[in-house]
Design an enzyme around this catalytic site. Structure first.
Site, mmCIF file in Angstrom:
data_model
loop_
_atom_site.group_PDB
_atom_site.id
_atom_site.type_symbol
_atom_site.label_atom_id
_atom_site.label_comp_id
_atom_site.label_asym_id
_atom_site.label_seq_id
_atom_site.Cartn_x
_atom_site.Cartn_y
_atom_site.Cartn_z
ATOM 1 N N CYS A 77 0.754 -1.261 0.000
ATOM 2 C CA CYS A 77 0.000 0.000 0.000
ATOM 3 C C CYS A 77 0.789 1.320 0.000
ATOM 4 C CB CYS A 77 -0.919 0.039 1.214
ATOM 5 S SG CYS A 77 -2.020 -1.364 1.381
ATOM 6 N N HIS A 135 -2.567 7.053 4.476
ATOM 7 C CA HIS A 135 -1.505 6.070 4.676
ATOM 8 C C HIS A 135 -0.126 6.595 4.307
ATOM 9 C CE1 HIS A 135 -0.517 1.458 4.598
ATOM 10 N NE2 HIS A 135 -0.305 2.027 5.759
ATOM 11 N N ASP A 277 -3.683 -0.460 -5.972
ATOM 12 C CA ASP A 277 -2.385 -0.054 -5.387
ATOM 13 C C ASP A 277 -1.391 -1.208 -5.292
ATOM 14 O OD1 ASP A 277 -3.636 -1.445 -3.300
ATOM 15 O OD2 ASP A 277 -2.763 -0.144 -1.753
ATOM 16 N N ASN A 278 -1.879 -2.426 -5.475
ATOM 17 C CA ASN A 278 -1.022 -3.627 -5.511
ATOM 18 C C ASN A 278 -1.911 -4.789 -5.924
ATOM 19 O OD1 ASN A 278 -1.253 -2.934 -2.147
ATOM 20 N ND2 ASN A 278 -2.162 -4.854 -2.856
HETATM 21 CA CA CA Z 1 -3.092 -2.188 -0.815
#
Ligand code: CA
Length: 452
Positions: A77, A135, A277-278
């Site tokens: 993230c 984050h 994001d991944n």
């Molecule tokens: Ca993530």
């Protein structure tokens, strides 16, 4: 008399400066970046998903170029977001792990040395907003309003409960934050984020804007509503069913956002990016990265190649595939080229302006090579054309040809020693400009298992 002359002069100056500003920003498109959290490569209809309905994402895909080799710069993230918002490989400035939820720490967050995309776009007259998961540090110095966003609404940690009143750890149960002020979560989180984004778009039609909309769906916790579950009851596996509910909820919210673009007459004048994001954390949420190998946390394709769309109706081809590798650092570089925004000379961008490649004005591949590094170098990878070098996923260094082996099943390192050596040398050269991670992830043990 004097003061009234002064007032008139000031008013005139204000009108002229507003006119100039309007002239400078005239014709510039809005930029909307929508980020999903932990969405599997195969978990959107436009990427082949059969069991989870995503009609709004699929409709967006029909108006988009689908980047089939669209990558993030990290398999989890926070580092990905650091790369996205700075346009630089996040290992250059030590942002290689997830920051723990530490409101007292001035280290665990996106380093203040780095310039952000919204800061740069403000120099071109853009209004800037972030909605959703941050984050990038819990200390007030890292707050989105201090990092270039005029407006912020969302949750500052790495994840959050979806249902008001649900139990969870401290980071996941913090109040929502609106421009520095706490607010209770008023309804189902994904719905709220979609409505906030739609409202922002509706009210911002007068000038160009940049909106970074970061859902935490479909990241855990797997908290879903009956309305969402009603559309995925056919999925027999309970974990995947709940995950699918989160995906459906995000798709609904994206539908609300895209409708606001249409209804306010801004669809033709908005460049939209969508990606995860991944990769999907397959073992945790039963997400699906088929046909890719691996999952979130790994530098195999399943950790870093993600569902990826770019839409600009009337300017870019629609419903077509774009096959050459691209990555999220290109968002920043493309925005700068498009807007003539000012980037400080000391801030060295590492992405590419994709527009000439997407329109076909340039026919070469945008990137010679893409690089990944995680765990301070414990895992790393290089993609060059069809070749992919993978180090740290198992004891042996591996080399794959993605053109014939997208699932990274057949190690070619013994057959292709020259390619292996070239990619290893390229990685070593790239790695010279990286620094050690500035902070550790909260659960390094879990991270090693690829389950962060
Ligand atoms: Ca993530």
């Amino acid at each position: 008399m004097k003061s009234s002359c002064l007032r008139v002069a000031l008013l005139f100056a204000l009108v002229v400066s507003l006119d100039l500003r309007a002239a400078q920003t005239k014709g510039l498109p809005n930029i909307l970046v929508i980020v999903a959290d932990d969405l599997g490569y195969a978990d959107a209809g436009f990427n082949g998903c059969k069991d989870i309905p995503t009609p709004h994402l699929d409709a967006l895909a029909k108006r988009s170029l689908r980047c089939t080799s669209g990558y993030v710069t990290h398999p989890f993230c926070s580092p990905t977001r650091a790369g996205l918002l700075t346009g630089r490989y996040q290992q250059r400035f030590g942002h290689e792990n997830n920051p723990a939820w530490l409101p007292e720490s001035t280290v665990a967050g996106l380093p203040l040395s780095q310039v952000t995309l919204p800061q740069v776009l403000k120099t071109a007259g853009y209004a800037t907003a972030a909605i959703g998961k941050w984050h990038l540090g819990a200390h007030p110095q890292f707050h989105p309003n201090r990092r270039g966003f005029d407006d912020y609404y969302g949750m500052l940690g790495g994840g959050h409960i979806y249902l008001p009143g649900a139990k969870g750890g401290a980071e996941y149960t913090i109040p929502m934050n609106r421009n520095g002020r706490d607010e209770p979560l008023p309804a189902y989180l994904t719905d709220v984020l979609g409505q906030e984004a739609a409202a922002y778009i509706q009210k911002s039609a007068a000038k160009p804007w940049f909106l970074y909309l970061a859902f935490n769906a479909p990241h855990t916790p797997l908290q879903v509503t009956e309305k969402q579950l009603a559309r995925v009851r056919h999925i027999t596996d309970e974990t995947r069913r709940n995950y699918a509910g989160l995906v459906v909820g995000m798709d609904d919210a994206i539908g609300v956002v895209l409708k606001s673009l249409r209804d306010s007459g801004q669809e033709q004048n908005t460049l939209v990016w969508f990606f995860s994001d991944n990769g999907g954390p397959v073992g945790v949420t039963h997400s699906d990265n088929t046909p890719l190998r691996g999952a979130k946390g790994q530098v195999f394709e399943g950790g870093v190649r993600v569902p990826f769309l770019i839409s600009w109706p009337g300017k870019l081809a629609e419903g077509k595939d774009f096959a050459p590798p691209v990555h999220i650092l290109d968002v920043f570089a493309t925005a700068v080229a498009l807007t003539s925004a000012k980037v400080p000379a000391t801030h060295q961008l590492e992405g590419v302006d994709l527009l000439p490649f997407l329109t076909g004005a340039k026919s070469a591949a945008p990137h010679e090579r893409l690089f990944w590094r995680a765990g301070g170098g414990a895992r790393s990878a290089v993609r060059e054309g069809d070749w992919k070098l993978v180090q740290g996923e198992g004891a042996k260094t591996q080399l794959f040809n993605l053109a014939t082996d997208i699932g990274e099943a057949k190690d070619m390192s013994a057959e292709q020693p020259a390619v292996l050596a070239r990619l290893q040398a390229a990685y070593a050269e790239w790695d010279k400009a990286n620094v050690k991670p500035l902070f550790e992830s909260p659960n390094p043990g879990k991270a090693k298992a690829g389950k962060k």
